[in-house]
Design a protein around this motif. Structure first.
Motif, mmCIF file in Angstrom:
data_model
loop_
_atom_site.group_PDB
_atom_site.id
_atom_site.type_symbol
_atom_site.label_atom_id
_atom_site.label_comp_id
_atom_site.label_asym_id
_atom_site.label_seq_id
_atom_site.Cartn_x
_atom_site.Cartn_y
_atom_site.Cartn_z
ATOM 1 N N LYS A 175 -13.586 51.244 49.719
ATOM 2 C CA LYS A 175 -12.734 52.016 50.510
ATOM 3 C C LYS A 175 -12.494 53.245 51.300
ATOM 4 C CE LYS A 175 -10.063 47.992 48.416
ATOM 5 N NZ LYS A 175 -9.021 47.616 47.584
ATOM 6 N N PHE A 185 -4.598 54.346 48.384
ATOM 7 C CA PHE A 185 -4.449 53.568 46.660
ATOM 8 C C PHE A 185 -6.197 52.252 46.707
ATOM 9 C CE2 PHE A 185 -1.349 54.864 43.981
ATOM 10 C CZ PHE A 185 -0.491 55.739 44.832
ATOM 11 N N VAL A 230 -2.210 51.848 56.633
ATOM 12 C CA VAL A 230 -2.977 53.357 55.893
ATOM 13 C C VAL A 230 -4.214 53.117 57.152
ATOM 14 C CG1 VAL A 230 -4.500 52.444 54.214
ATOM 15 C CG2 VAL A 230 -3.794 54.432 53.935
ATOM 16 N N LYS A 245 -11.809 53.192 54.851
ATOM 17 C CA LYS A 245 -10.602 53.263 56.091
ATOM 18 C C LYS A 245 -10.090 54.610 56.292
ATOM 19 C CE LYS A 245 -8.167 49.974 52.942
ATOM 20 N NZ LYS A 245 -6.771 49.415 52.540
ATOM 21 N N GLY A 295 -0.036 56.176 51.028
ATOM 22 C CA GLY A 295 0.221 54.306 51.275
ATOM 23 C C GLY A 295 0.388 53.965 50.334
ATOM 24 N N ALA A 300 2.480 51.287 49.332
ATOM 25 C CA ALA A 300 3.084 50.101 49.795
ATOM 26 C C ALA A 300 1.791 48.831 49.591
ATOM 27 C CB ALA A 300 3.423 49.547 51.192
#
Ligand code: CTP
Length: 408
Positions: A339, A325, A310, A343, A275, A277
């Motif tokens: 993070k 990212f 993501v 996630k 991911g 974007a």
């Protein structure tokens, strides 16, 4: 000079007649640049379009056309030449050559070599769209493909004759990637990768949107770097001004919801998800159906949360190896690692934003890569260089996880 991906590989490049023959000259140059040895065989018709001297100069080897040429046969007989090759590629392959190959004819040097060669044979057709669509050509191509011949292209677009449609020779850079894919088994050979890149645009009304300043450079460079390691890459891209990296399949989207849909319909078929974007975290709750007029003194825009793409990939029952990212303005490692855990990512690539000359819209970047139990610092470098380093770390961690799951 670094050793190229095709160092020492032997390519027999067959050039048949057609306006696209000039692109074979550029392909020869690219192949040599990757370290390949190239020998060019031209049909009589090809010589009408490009001089053999061009190919001789670019390949560094004499160009052959005649089946029974005493001078050349003495140096390397045609059967020897057929055995020499690791791959035979005919680019451009005219309708005539495709037909002759499909029927096993051996009435000139090129078709004779194709019958004698034991290595893989690839054809890159180039012809008028009507000739390509003709049932005879389609039957011939199907016959070749059924026999294991690799058929690369054709691409669609404007043709030299003024028509538009399928029949254009693939671009030399694309052909180079196909050759590399056919001959090299990189560390990610056969691995299916899905990459998101670029910004998303969230409509306010039909002419305005909420967006961000992502250029897509890092995601595109990473898609290209993963491809260069042998992966089959699909790039789901928001609006950017960048060309599609050679050998990469691209799906264009605009909004976060479209991006999520494009990912959701493909993620079950991928082994590795990246991911990259800059997905808009929020979108206008109710985009206006018509253009908003400037009548009101104040205008409040209500925003609602977008799904985290993501995170939803990582939360699947059997997730692919998932890379995200993190852009942070302070306490980089601490926040990026938080993070990663929040996630459920296998790996996070973190960069510090707010510095004057790295990150968004800039050509350089630096990254700290974090995974469960390890990290790597990738020093500041131009994005394509950094992307190659990151792709190498991703490939290594991908295999480490696969080995841990399946310790055979
Ligand atoms: N990402 C995503 N979908 C979103 C938002 C982000 O897939 N709706 C992905 C990005 O592609 C990237 C990572 O999440 O891999 C980026 O997260 P980042 O923007 O740094 O943080 P956020 O999750 O947006 O959290 P915050 O803005 O609070 O730092």
């Amino acid at each position: 000079m670094t050793a190229g991906r095709l160092s020492g590989r032997k390519i027999l490049l067959g050039v048949s007649g057609g306006i696209a023959a000039y692109k074979a000259a550029e392909l020869t140059r690219l192949l040599r640049g990757e370290g390949a040895e190239v020998r060019v065989v031209m049909t009589a018709a090809a010589r009408e379009f490009v001089s053999p001297l061009t190919f001789q100069a670019l390949s560094g080897n004499p160009v052959r056309s005649e089946l029974f040429d005493p001078a050349h046969e003495a140096a390397m007989g045609h059967i020897e030449l057929a055995r020499w090759a690791d791959l035979v590629l005919i680019a451009p392959a005219s309708a005539n050559v495709v037909a002759r190959l499909a029927h096993g004819l051996a009435d000139d040097l090129l078709t004779t070599l194709c019958l004698a060669a034991a290595c893989p044979l690839a054809v890159a057709p180039a012809m008028n769209q009507g000739m390509w669509r003709h049932a005879a050509t389609q039957e011939n191509v199907a016959r070749l493909a059924g026999r294991g011949t690799l058929v690369w292209g054709p691409a669609e677009g404007a043709q030299a004759c003024g028509d538009t449609g399928p029949g254009r020779l693939l671009e030399p850079a694309d052909l180079l990637e196909r050759i590399a894919g056919a001959l090299c088994r990189g560390p990610l050979a056969g691995v299916r990768v899905l990459v998101t890149a670029g910004p998303t645009r969230e409509p306010i009304d039909p002419v305005r949107y909420v967006g961000n300043r992502s250029s897509g450079k890092m995601g595109y460079a990473l898609a290209q770097a993963l491809r260069a390691l042998g992966a089959d890459v699909v790039l789901v891209s928001g609006p950017t001004a960048l060309p599609t990296p050679a050998g990469v399949a691209r799906v264009d989207v605009e909004t976060a919801l479209e991006m999520q849909g494009a990912v959701a319909s493909r993620v079950a078929d991928c082994d590795l998800f990246v991911g990259c974007a800059a997905v808009a975290d929020y979108r206008p709750a109710a985009p206006a159906p018509g253009k908003i007029k400037k009548t009101a003194e104040r205008l409040a825009l209500e925003l609602v949360r977008n799904p985290d793409i993501v995170a939803s990939v990582a939360a699947r029952a059997a997730p692919p190896f998932t890379v995200g990212f993190a852009a942070e303005t302070e306490r980089l490692v601490e926040q990026a690692d938080a993070k990663r855990r929040a996630k459920g990512l296998h790996l996070v690539a973190a960069n510090l934003v707010g510095a004057a000359d790295t990150g968004f819209e800039h050509d350089d970047n630096a990254l700290t890569v974090l995974w469960d139990g390890g990290s790597a610092v990738l020093e500041r470098a131009p994005k394509p260089v950094l992307a190659r380093r990151l792709a190498a770390v991703i490939a290594e961690r991908f295999h480490a996880r696969t080995a841990a799951q399946d310790p055979r």
